[in-house]
Write a protein that holds these residues in place. Structure first.
Motif, PDB file in Angstrom:
ATOM      1  N   UNK A   1       0.885  -1.220  -0.304  1.00  0.00           N
ATOM      2  CA  UNK A   1      -0.207   0.071   0.365  1.00  0.00           C
ATOM      3  C   UNK A   1       1.030   0.933  -0.026  1.00  0.00           C
ATOM      4  N   UNK A   2       2.112   1.389   0.712  1.00  0.00           N
ATOM      5  CA  UNK A   2       2.608   2.137   0.586  1.00  0.00           C
ATOM      6  C   UNK A   2       4.133   2.403   0.501  1.00  0.00           C
ATOM      7  N   UNK A   3       4.644   1.728  -0.203  1.00  0.00           N
ATOM      8  CA  UNK A   3       5.932   1.188  -0.478  1.00  0.00           C
ATOM      9  C   UNK A   3       5.786   0.627  -2.175  1.00  0.00           C
ATOM     10  N   UNK A   4       6.984   1.339  -2.518  1.00  0.00           N
ATOM     11  CA  UNK A   4       7.151   1.696  -4.311  1.00  0.00           C
ATOM     12  C   UNK A   4       7.098   0.060  -5.090  1.00  0.00           C
ATOM     13  N   UNK A   5       6.725  -0.633  -5.786  1.00  0.00           N
ATOM     14  CA  UNK A   5       7.649  -1.262  -6.489  1.00  0.00           C
ATOM     15  C   UNK A   5       8.274  -0.926  -7.610  1.00  0.00           C
ATOM     16  N   UNK A   6       8.281   0.216  -8.871  1.00  0.00           N
ATOM     17  CA  UNK A   6       8.749   0.006  -9.544  1.00  0.00           C
ATOM     18  C   UNK A   6      10.596  -0.231  -9.818  1.00  0.00           C
ATOM     19  N   UNK A   7      10.686  -0.423 -11.063  1.00  0.00           N
ATOM     20  CA  UNK A   7      12.307  -0.291 -11.328  1.00  0.00           C
ATOM     21  C   UNK A   7      12.630   0.797 -10.653  1.00  0.00           C
ATOM     22  N   UNK A   8      13.758   1.054  -9.887  1.00  0.00           N
ATOM     23  CA  UNK A   8      14.877   2.027  -9.952  1.00  0.00           C
ATOM     24  C   UNK A   8      14.930   2.927 -10.904  1.00  0.00           C
TER      25      UNK A   8
END
Length: 475
Positions: free
Chosen positions: A394-401
């Motif tokens: 819900x609140x930590x990004x899983x996007x590539x850096x």
């Protein structure tokens, strides 16, 4: 009414002044009594009370006198308390000689010795600080197999104004790892407490460094009785002491350097991202991250920044407040920034207050530092690489850096506030291990929680958790 002869087995524990002299024997007591309801009830209650006697065995704790004070209050509450010491530093901060058990064996002999201690003392609870160092990991495995209660202390997940108290494990071994935000929200429905704000003053860092230096002084100069002792970290005890002493002596100079570096960044007028470093030897980094060294993490971050961040953005690398120079962080940052062609856009700041830098940060990245919670509290996009109790989708990004540095997704701030409130209602206790006022505040609640039948999470869910005190200044 006809008298009845009853034979009852009773366990008798014989205590001498020396901890090593404890024995256990079985006797049979022949009891002649008349059957009377009131007398029966009283005898049953007394027997149950004897069988429910709590016996706490302490292993290694935080530097300083916190474990001693905790053990003293547990004895006052009517429990038996023992302490195993592995070096002169452990012994120096335990002021109850009759309950102190020195361990002078090797690490290979520890599992068998620990099993014997559990039997001989009739241990019901073990108490430790951190659950991953080898002697503690062994103890936790054995205690869990025997169904004992495992009390684990750790620095606060929202430090420096709270400490963590959990049962079974902390950090990557915490029950929080398997809890969803929905489960937490369901438990919070039974509470109407408002989450307190942290005080506007720093915690007990000076005392932390002082007790660390003093502890290693005892180990270095008074450890003759513990010749088999081996530290759980790679550095020698002498080197540890030298680093603590150097850190303590340089604190005033480094504070000035830190303020100047922070001021240059805040007055620079450029957008910036924060990389929050940790201690490379810390258990959270060693046991719950994909990196072997801090250089590995810095390489990943600076590479992602160079590839993805807009060219007018900068990267600020902030060291851990207890960074003592054992890892050449500044040199590595300079080398990697030059390698990726961003030397003029990468800055280094020594440890200290994070709030001033967070106020203007665009994003933050970390392995699994508890400082990530300060980032989320402000609604700043965050990316983590290791296992952390707050690493919820819900609140930590899983996007590539690279994509994260270019166009970060925003966290669900309402979900994070529920998570934070859940922690403050359960495992986070106001106070500290190192300052006298911090310990005083902590002691007001922690013993009752340790004696409670349920762990903090189950107590909140079942509605039996005691009301929490509002936060006070702890240093």
């Amino acid at each position: 009414m006809v008298p009845i002869s009853v034979i009852i087995p009773v366990n008798i524990v014989v205590l001498s002044r020396k901890p090593a002299c404890i024995t256990q024997s079985h006797i049979f007591v022949r009891v002649l009594r008349l059957i009377k309801p009131k007398s029966n009830q009283r005898k049953t209650n007394m027997t149950a009370h004897a069988l429910d006697k709590r016996v706490f065995l302490f292993l290694q704790g935080p530097h300083g006198p916190f474990f001693n004070r905790l053990g003293k209050m547990l004895r006052t509450a009517g429990t038996d308390v023992w302490r195993v010491g592995f070096n002169a530093g452990d012994r120096a901060f335990w002021f109850h000689p009759r309950s102190y058990i020195p361990y002078r064996g090797t690490s290979e002999e520890w599992p068998a010795t620990f099993a014997t201690l559990l039997e001989d003392k009739g241990v019901t609870d073990i108490v430790l600080y951190g659950d991953t160092r080898p002697i503690h990991a062994t103890a936790v495995d054995q205690a869990r197999a025997r169904g004992l209660t495992i009390h684990v202390f750790e620095e606060g997940y929202m430090r420096p104004y709270w400490v963590t108290y959990e049962r079974g494990g902390t950090n990557g071994n915490s029950r929080l790892m398997d809890m969803s935000i929905q489960q937490m929200q369901k438990a919070l429905a039974k509470s109407d407490m408002e989450a307190p704000l942290p005080p506007g003053h720093w915690g007990d860092m000076r005392q932390h460094v002082f007790y660390g230096a003093l502890y290693h002084w005892f180990v270095m100069f008074r450890n003759g009785d513990y010749r088999n002792f081996r530290p759980h970290r790679d550095l020698t005890v002498t080197k540890e002491f030298q680093l603590y002493l150097k850190r303590l002596l340089l604190m005033p100079v480094q504070a000035i350097e830190r303020r100047l570096a922070t001021l240059r960044i805040r007055l620079g007028g450029f957008p910036y991202h924060l990389a929050l470093l940790q201690l490379e030897h810390d258990s959270s980094f060693q046991k719950h991250s994909p990196f072997n060294t801090m250089s590995d993490f810095l390489e990943r971050v600076i590479d992602g920044f160079a590839k993805g961040a807009p060219q007018h953005h900068h990267l600020v690398v902030k060291a851990h407040p207890l960074e003592d120079g054992r890892v050449p962080v500044r040199h590595e940052i300079k080398r990697l920034a030059g390698l990726h062609g961003v030397s003029d856009r990468v800055h280094f700041v020594r440890g200290g207050k994070l709030a001033q830098l967070l106020n203007d940060a665009r994003t933050a990245v970390t392995v699994n530092s508890t400082a990530g919670q300060q980032v989320l509290w402000r609604g700043i996009p965050l990316k983590v690489f290791g296992r952390a109790v707050y690493a919820k989708p819900e609140f930590v990004s899983d996007q590539p850096l690279a994509e994260f540095f270019n166009a970060p997704s925003r966290p669900d701030n309402l979900a994070y506030k529920d998570f934070r409130r859940f922690l403050l209602e359960t495992s986070q206790l106001p106070g500290g291990f190192y300052s006298a006022r911090g310990r005083t505040q902590l002691m007001r609640q922690v013993v009752d929680m340790m004696l409670a039948p349920e762990d903090p999470y189950d107590a909140l869910e079942s509605g039996t958790a005691a009301p929490r005190q509002q936060l006070r200044l702890v240093n």
